[in-house]
Design an enzyme around this catalytic site. Structure first.
Site, PDB file in Angstrom:
ATOM      1  CG  HIS A   1      -0.772   3.245   4.833  1.00 51.97           C
ATOM      2  ND1 HIS A   1      -1.063   2.759   6.187  1.00 51.97           N
ATOM      3  CD2 HIS A   1      -0.570   2.595   4.196  1.00 51.97           C
ATOM      4  CE1 HIS A   1      -0.901   1.437   6.081  1.00 51.97           C
ATOM      5  NE2 HIS A   1      -0.867   1.264   4.686  1.00 51.97           N
TER       6      HIS A   1
ATOM      7  CB  SER B   1      -1.020   0.034   1.193  1.00 52.15           C
ATOM      8  OG  SER B   1      -0.186  -0.083   2.262  1.00 52.15           O
TER       9      SER B   1
ATOM     10  CG  ASN C   1       1.829  -5.253   4.643  1.00 56.79           C
ATOM     11  OD1 ASN C   1       1.667  -4.511   5.530  1.00 56.79           O
ATOM     12  ND2 ASN C   1       1.402  -4.840   3.411  1.00 56.79           N
TER      13      ASN C   1
ATOM     14  CG  ASP D   1      -1.276   4.772   9.158  1.00 54.20           C
ATOM     15  OD1 ASP D   1      -0.371   5.183   8.429  1.00 54.20           O
ATOM     16  OD2 ASP D   1      -1.855   3.627   8.592  1.00 54.20           O
TER      17      ASP D   1
ATOM     18  N   GLY E   1      -1.998  -4.155   1.466  1.00 53.93           N
ATOM     19  CA  GLY E   1      -1.836  -5.175   2.426  1.00 53.93           C
ATOM     20  C   GLY E   1      -1.017  -6.681   1.957  1.00 53.93           C
TER      21      GLY E   1
END
Length: 264
Positions: free
Chosen positions: A232, A38, A108, A229, A76
């Site tokens: 991102h 992402s 991730n 956050d 993700g």
């Protein structure tokens, strides 16, 4: 054949020739594939949080009449799940000599190997260790490998097609200590570099390059890039990171790529 029919026939022949020439041209045109998570592709900037990844702006720097730019990163995904979901196989089906594959994974990969929510983690490091697990998402047994093993697969698969792989370390998170951005120099950035060096392919240390730019700007000016956050970016942050990626591409000069970049 009367005069009118002759003109219609002539027009159809010319149209068919032009169509065939375009198809042939498109087949010969190289593709710049972008794969990752992402932080590379995350919406279109129109959503509530304006989140975007740097891959969405790379095409702006290329002459797309000469090269296709495809941002196929997916939010993700880890270096493992981008493969197990069949996404890499689809790229391999069209990948050809002269294409480019730029990759950024790691954000991730640190999760659990077999959790019921994602099951996307990889074994830490770049070795040949593996572990067989039951994947509760795919509902089958799976052999999970190290982060480095998956990155080597992308590299070697791309090479087998005559394509040019480019490895990126993950962009940094918006986490600071003593006025400095916290790097992942003991984990994914380090492992991405080690794999790229061992396989003899191009490497862009985005973790370091973006961190340096953030530090030059200062934490207060960087904070707006992360509206939700610390991972991102919004549109503006993604645009900055894309600029850094392209500057690095111009410096490392992957074979033949310079002729497709806009003169800026």
């Amino acid at each position: 054949m009367n005069k009118t029919n002759k003109w219609i026939y002539f027009f159809l022949v010319v149209l068919a020739s032009c169509t065939a020439a375009k198809v042939l041209s498109d087949e010969k045109k190289p593709t710049f594939y972008i794969i990752g998570d992402s932080t590379v592709r995350n919406g279109d900037g129109s959503g509530r949080n304006n989140q975007m990844g740097w891959g969405s702006f790379i095409a702006n720097y290329f002459d797309t009449t000469k090269i296709d730019v495809q941002n196929l990163a997916v939010g993700g995904r880890s270096s493992r799940t981008f493969i197990t979901e069949g996404r890499w196989d689809k790229i391999m089906a069209t990948l050809k000599a002269g294409d480019y594959v730029i990759m950024q994974f790691g954000h991730n990969d640190g999760g659990a190997l077999d959790d019921t929510a994602r099951a996307r983690g990889t074994i830490r490091g770049i070795g040949e260790e593996s572990k067989e697990i039951y994947n509760p998402i795919m509902k089958k047994q799976e052999v999970v490998h190290t982060y480095g093993w998956y990155m080597r697969k992308y590299i070697n698969d791309a090479k087998s097609k005559g394509a040019i792989p480019i490895v990126c370390s993950p962009i940094p998170r918006n986490q600071w200590k003593d006025g400095k951005v916290i790097r992942s120099t003991d984990s994914y950035s380090k492992w991405a570099r080690e794999v790229a060096q061992a396989e003899g392919v191009h490497f862009i240390d985005l973790n370091e390059l973006v961190s340096q730019r953030y530090e030059a700007m200062g934490a207060d000016n960087v904070k707006p890039f992360f509206p939700v956050d610390h991972t991102h970016t919004n549109k503006e942050g993604a645009q900055l990171n894309a600029e850094i990626v392209v500057a690095a591409l111009k410096q490392i000069k992957p074979k033949g790529l310079s002729k497709y970049l806009n003169k800026q």
